[in-house]
Design a protein around this motif. Structure first.
Motif, PDB file in Angstrom:
ATOM      1  N   HIS A 184      40.920  42.309  40.026  1.00  0.00           N
ATOM      2  CA  HIS A 184      39.909  42.398  38.866  1.00  0.00           C
ATOM      3  C   HIS A 184      38.897  41.421  38.967  1.00  0.00           C
ATOM      4  N   CYS A 185      37.733  41.734  38.542  1.00  0.00           N
ATOM      5  CA  CYS A 185      36.259  40.958  38.660  1.00  0.00           C
ATOM      6  C   CYS A 185      36.586  39.660  37.409  1.00  0.00           C
ATOM      7  N   PRO A 186      36.589  38.718  37.931  1.00  0.00           N
ATOM      8  CA  PRO A 186      36.734  37.391  37.077  1.00  0.00           C
ATOM      9  C   PRO A 186      35.463  37.354  36.005  1.00  0.00           C
ATOM     10  N   VAL A 187      34.412  38.219  36.400  1.00  0.00           N
ATOM     11  CA  VAL A 187      33.259  38.169  35.286  1.00  0.00           C
ATOM     12  C   VAL A 187      33.475  39.036  34.175  1.00  0.00           C
ATOM     13  N   ASP A 188      33.945  40.374  34.783  1.00  0.00           N
ATOM     14  CA  ASP A 188      33.923  41.255  33.705  1.00  0.00           C
ATOM     15  C   ASP A 188      35.237  42.043  33.523  1.00  0.00           C
ATOM     16  N   ASN A 189      36.265  41.838  34.290  1.00  0.00           N
ATOM     17  CA  ASN A 189      37.673  42.264  34.562  1.00  0.00           C
ATOM     18  C   ASN A 189      37.646  43.702  35.001  1.00  0.00           C
ATOM     19  N   SER A 190      36.457  44.296  35.694  1.00  0.00           N
ATOM     20  CA  SER A 190      36.425  45.522  36.400  1.00  0.00           C
ATOM     21  C   SER A 190      37.384  45.451  37.643  1.00  0.00           C
ATOM     22  N   VAL A 191      38.057  46.723  38.063  1.00  0.00           N
ATOM     23  CA  VAL A 191      38.591  46.932  39.218  1.00  0.00           C
ATOM     24  C   VAL A 191      37.660  46.617  40.404  1.00  0.00           C
ATOM     25  N   MET A 192      37.824  45.764  41.105  1.00  0.00           N
ATOM     26  CA  MET A 192      36.771  45.493  42.253  1.00  0.00           C
ATOM     27  C   MET A 192      37.360  46.589  43.464  1.00  0.00           C
ATOM     28  N   GLN A 193      36.243  46.932  44.342  1.00  0.00           N
ATOM     29  CA  GLN A 193      36.260  47.700  45.300  1.00  0.00           C
ATOM     30  C   GLN A 193      36.352  46.945  46.687  1.00  0.00           C
ATOM     31  N   LYS A 194      36.928  47.502  47.565  1.00  0.00           N
ATOM     32  CA  LYS A 194      36.994  46.895  48.952  1.00  0.00           C
ATOM     33  C   LYS A 194      35.718  47.473  49.647  1.00  0.00           C
ATOM     34  N   GLU A 195      35.305  46.705  50.453  1.00  0.00           N
ATOM     35  CA  GLU A 195      33.859  47.148  51.395  1.00  0.00           C
ATOM     36  C   GLU A 195      34.228  45.966  52.611  1.00  0.00           C
ATOM     37  N   ILE A 196      33.531  46.678  53.631  1.00  0.00           N
ATOM     38  CA  ILE A 196      33.698  45.916  54.850  1.00  0.00           C
ATOM     39  C   ILE A 196      32.055  45.439  55.304  1.00  0.00           C
ATOM     40  N   ALA A 197      31.841  44.022  55.322  1.00  0.00           N
ATOM     41  CA  ALA A 197      30.577  43.701  55.551  1.00  0.00           C
ATOM     42  C   ALA A 197      30.930  42.776  56.724  1.00  0.00           C
ATOM     43  N   HIS A 198      30.174  43.104  58.057  1.00  0.00           N
ATOM     44  CA  HIS A 198      30.305  42.363  59.240  1.00  0.00           C
ATOM     45  C   HIS A 198      31.660  41.832  59.647  1.00  0.00           C
TER      46      HIS A 198
END
Length: 103
Positions: free
Chosen positions: A45-59
């Motif tokens: 969960h996002c520490p800012v707004d508690n939304s469930v975060m998504q996994k992404e690939i960057a580099h």
């Protein structure tokens, strides 16, 4: 042995590697491994707004990104890996521009 390397089934980059009998480049093998790792992690969960975060690939680094506030959260060592990868890409781009200008 062929003069021309086959193309990766995922991205089209030339490669001599195979995975399960199909041509696939190192970058795609790494990305597929990261995707598999992501499916095994618990949702965060996002520490800012508690939304469930998504996994992404960057580099080739698996990051957590909030779909609401667009915040990006990194695990230990991931920022260093991103920085090192971007520096290597920048050096490669500079080297290419120098060698192209000399011909």
């Amino acid at each position: 042995m062929s003069l021309f390397a086959p193309k990766c089934d995922r991205c089209g980059q030339k490669t001599r590697n195979e995975e399960q009998g199909k041509p696939v480049c190192d970058a795609c093998v790494t990305e597929m491994a990261l995707i598999l790792d992501a499916t095994e992690e618990n949702a965060r969960h996002c520490p800012v707004d508690n939304s469930v975060m998504q996994k992404e690939i960057a580099h080739m680094v698996l990051i957590d990104r909030c779909p609401s506030c667009h915040g990006v959260w990194l695990d230990g060592g991931e920022l260093d890996k991103l920085r090192d990868d971007l520096q290597a890409d920048a050096m490669l781009a500079m080297t290419r521009s120098f060698t192209m200008g000399m011909s």
